[in-house]
Structure formats: structure tokens, C-alpha cells
Design a protein around this motif. Structure first.
Motif, PDB file in Angstrom:
ATOM      1  N   GLU A 175      35.282  41.866  41.194  1.00 42.40           N
ATOM      2  CA  GLU A 175      36.200  42.056  42.716  1.00 42.40           C
ATOM      3  C   GLU A 175      36.706  43.233  41.291  1.00 42.40           C
ATOM      4  O   GLU A 175      37.030  43.828  41.619  1.00 42.40           O
ATOM      5  CB  GLU A 175      37.195  41.191  42.364  1.00 42.40           C
ATOM      6  CG  GLU A 175      36.329  40.062  43.712  1.00 42.40           C
ATOM      7  CD  GLU A 175      37.616  39.759  44.048  1.00 42.40           C
ATOM      8  OE1 GLU A 175      37.635  39.256  45.269  1.00 42.40           O
ATOM      9  OE2 GLU A 175      38.081  38.157  42.942  1.00 42.40           O
TER      10      GLU A 175
ATOM     11  N   GLN B  26      37.680  47.662  42.568  1.00 39.78           N
ATOM     12  CA  GLN B  26      37.936  47.350  41.689  1.00 39.78           C
ATOM     13  C   GLN B  26      38.172  49.311  41.503  1.00 39.78           C
ATOM     14  O   GLN B  26      38.983  50.565  42.137  1.00 39.78           O
ATOM     15  CB  GLN B  26      39.398  46.739  41.800  1.00 39.78           C
ATOM     16  CG  GLN B  26      40.914  47.747  41.686  1.00 39.78           C
ATOM     17  CD  GLN B  26      42.141  46.700  41.474  1.00 39.78           C
ATOM     18  OE1 GLN B  26      42.308  45.393  40.842  1.00 39.78           O
ATOM     19  NE2 GLN B  26      43.298  46.856  40.952  1.00 39.78           N
TER      20      GLN B  26
ATOM     21  N   LYS C 134      35.033  37.051  40.230  1.00 36.26           N
ATOM     22  CA  LYS C 134      36.324  37.917  39.727  1.00 36.26           C
ATOM     23  C   LYS C 134      35.933  38.863  38.606  1.00 36.26           C
ATOM     24  O   LYS C 134      36.705  39.510  39.219  1.00 36.26           O
ATOM     25  CB  LYS C 134      36.733  36.853  38.925  1.00 36.26           C
ATOM     26  CG  LYS C 134      37.803  35.798  39.853  1.00 36.26           C
ATOM     27  CD  LYS C 134      38.321  35.890  40.885  1.00 36.26           C
ATOM     28  CE  LYS C 134      39.197  34.801  41.916  1.00 36.26           C
ATOM     29  NZ  LYS C 134      39.273  35.162  43.262  1.00 36.26           N
TER      30      LYS C 134
END
Length: 112
Positions: free
Chosen positions: A97, A101, A94
Motif C-alpha cells: 500500500e 501511494q 501494508k
């Protein structure tokens, strides 16, 4: 001064810290996300980050999206005994990620 590199005139960008149109060249091979560009006013190549670009052609926009996608740092490694579902729900994945981004938006990857 350098020889003018072979650059596509439709791949233009404008930077906040250098006047005029610059042209995308490719990968300067410095670190992930950096971009090699040509400044015709200074007749030199420069290394930039996506976040430095203030304006660009539509062709440059798509070139940069592909370039940054191909430069994304790899996700964290899986560990033995961990299910695929657990891996994709893990904190380390996570966090990666979120970093990806930011990388897609700025061209900068926080390794810390």
C-alpha cells in the motif's frame, strides 16, 4: 527525426528538463508507470515518469491519474489458510500500500 505521432493537443505537459509543451501519447511498454510523450521541438518521442512533469493541462492530470491507476502493480498474493482480514492487515500488504501511494505520486514503483 520521426513522423509526428497522432496526439491530442489538450493533453499537454511541461517538463523540467525540456522546453515547451509536450503531448501525452500512451504506454511506451518499458516498465510500469513510464509514459510515452511527444516533443514537437525535437520531433521525437520520449519516455518519462510522472515525477518529471512540472505543469500540465487539467485533461492531462485526469488522463495521468487513470493511466497510473491502470498501471499499478498487483498486490502481494494471498496464501492458503490466511483469512481476508489477516491478509489486508499483513506487513507485506501494508508495505505494498505504501509503495502504491508513492507510485500514484511519482509513477515509480520500488520493487525492492
Amino acid at each position: 527525426m520521426t513522423d509526428k505521432p497522432d496526439c491530442d493537443q489538450i493533453l499537454w505537459i511541461e517538463l523540467g528538463n525540456c522546453k515547451g509543451k509536450h503531448f501525452l501519447i500512451g504506454n511506451p511498454h518499458t516498465f510500469k508507470g513510464r509514459i510515452d510523450a511527444y516533443c514537437p521541438i525535437k520531433n521525437s518521442t520520449i519516455c518519462i515518469s510522472f515525477s518529471e512533469i512540472k505543469n500540465m493541462s487539467i485533461e492531462s492530470k485526469y488522463w495521468l491519474q487513470g493511466y497510473l491507476s491502470g498501471n499499478e502493480p498487483a498486490p502481494p498474493e494471498e496464501y492458503d489458510g490466511e483469512s481476508v482480514v489477516e491478509y489486508f492487515q499483513s506487513i507485506r500488504y501494508k508495505e505494498w500500500e505504501l509503495k502504491i501511494q508513492k507510485f500514484r505520486e511519482t509513477g515509480e514503483f520500488d520493487d525492492c
